[in-house]
Scaffold this motif. Sequence first.
Motif, PDB file in Angstrom:
ATOM      1  N   ILE A 204      35.548  19.360  32.571  1.00 27.93           N
ATOM      2  CA  ILE A 204      34.576  20.449  32.443  1.00 27.93           C
ATOM      3  C   ILE A 204      34.201  20.943  33.839  1.00 27.93           C
ATOM      4  CG2 ILE A 204      32.277  21.097  31.638  1.00 27.93           C
ATOM      5  CD1 ILE A 204      32.539  18.860  29.527  1.00 27.93           C
ATOM      6  N   ILE A 207      29.101  24.365  32.851  1.00 29.27           N
ATOM      7  CA  ILE A 207      28.406  24.332  31.570  1.00 29.27           C
ATOM      8  C   ILE A 207      27.471  25.530  31.508  1.00 29.27           C
ATOM      9  CG2 ILE A 207      26.714  23.112  30.147  1.00 29.27           C
ATOM     10  CD1 ILE A 207      27.968  20.497  31.066  1.00 29.27           C
ATOM     11  N   GLY A 231      31.315  24.742  27.401  1.00 29.63           N
ATOM     12  CA  GLY A 231      31.973  24.041  28.497  1.00 29.63           C
ATOM     13  C   GLY A 231      33.150  24.871  28.976  1.00 29.63           C
ATOM     14  N   ILE A 233      36.517  25.210  30.848  1.00 34.68           N
ATOM     15  CA  ILE A 233      37.634  24.345  31.218  1.00 34.68           C
ATOM     16  C   ILE A 233      38.617  25.161  32.060  1.00 34.68           C
ATOM     17  CG2 ILE A 233      39.419  22.781  30.374  1.00 34.68           C
ATOM     18  CD1 ILE A 233      36.529  22.065  29.533  1.00 34.68           C
ATOM     19  N   TYR A 253      36.434  15.620  22.815  1.00 32.44           N
ATOM     20  CA  TYR A 253      35.484  15.264  23.856  1.00 32.44           C
ATOM     21  C   TYR A 253      34.451  14.302  23.288  1.00 32.44           C
ATOM     22  CZ  TYR A 253      31.694  15.954  27.306  1.00 32.44           C
ATOM     23  OH  TYR A 253      30.690  15.772  28.249  1.00 32.44           O
ATOM     24  N   TYR A 270      36.849  28.416  26.934  1.00 28.67           N
ATOM     25  CA  TYR A 270      35.545  27.869  26.577  1.00 28.67           C
ATOM     26  C   TYR A 270      35.682  26.862  25.444  1.00 28.67           C
ATOM     27  CZ  TYR A 270      33.365  31.962  28.899  1.00 28.67           C
ATOM     28  OH  TYR A 270      32.963  32.915  29.788  1.00 28.67           O
ATOM     29  N   ILE A 281      29.266  18.246  33.671  1.00 26.13           N
ATOM     30  CA  ILE A 281      30.358  18.750  34.507  1.00 26.13           C
ATOM     31  C   ILE A 281      31.146  17.558  35.056  1.00 26.13           C
ATOM     32  CG2 ILE A 281      30.879  19.902  36.702  1.00 26.13           C
ATOM     33  CD1 ILE A 281      28.527  21.757  36.172  1.00 26.13           C
TER      34      ILE A 281
END
Length: 325
Positions: A204, A207, A231, A233, A253, A270, A281
Amino acid sequence: MEVAKVLSKEGVFGFGLSEPEEALILRNNGFSQPILLLSGFEKDWLSEMYNLKITPVVTNLFTLEWLCEFVRKKNLKWEFHLKVDTGMHRFGLNLKDLNTFIEKIKKFSLLKLTGVMTHFSCSENLEHELTQLQLKNLKKVLEKLKINKILPKYVHFANSGGIIFLPEKGNLVRPGISLYGSYPCYKAKELIRLYPVMTLKSKIAEIKRIKKGDYAGYGPNFKAKKDTILGLIPVGYGDGYLRSLSNKGFAYYRGKRVSVIGNVSMKALYLNLTEIENPKIGDEVILLGGENEEVPVDELANLAGTISYELFCSLGKTIPKEYKN
């Protein structure tokens, strides 16, 4: 390269490749097994192919003539395989040209046919009329060669689906997608257990806490129906993660599946982390695979409207790789 090393240790007969550049990599790393260019070759590849000890695959009368011309000029002997088009109508010698092919090689002692191959359109469906037609046509080709006292040592046509479903498999087989633990079709899961060998992970990077009614990403293709935790990515279609997984894909996750929301962009996507307590994070997420198949590639491919092969081929061009075991 790492996959080739494992296959070599397992005792494979050889490697089926597409271009001389791939063969050069193997030869430079000490691989001595036979190498075939399964989709044929271009005329200006022949010198390099001979130097790399590549077995040519003739796919039409033009490539046969190129091969004859090359060995005649160089006064060389060379073994080759013939690929015949038995009904898929992709690469392969047209059946109507088989007699011409036979007459040509019977008179040409510098070339030796050591293998015959074809490729099946739907080998996972034995009862399909095309599969039956291709098997029948291949037998006709082999019979005609035998009548003319041409007896190739190798006959190969079984891809992953063929290995699992066809009762006849030749004396060489060409597994592809199954090498990576994926199935040629869902019904194959009832007959064989494969183990996925590829996992894609990321972390991540950001956020974002957005309010109901806020938008996220390009389009915009996502509008929050409630307060939402996103999150970010740092993986996108530029890395091979398919854009068609926008608002469809999922990741794994902290023990849960989390959905891909909004449009996948070139270097970012996302994940909806709203149901995850205190996401952070730097935390790791699984985008594909996983030790326990948390993100099955076949399921992800189905969501994208494609096959797992496309995912495997797309991913990884810019992504660092780590090989284990």
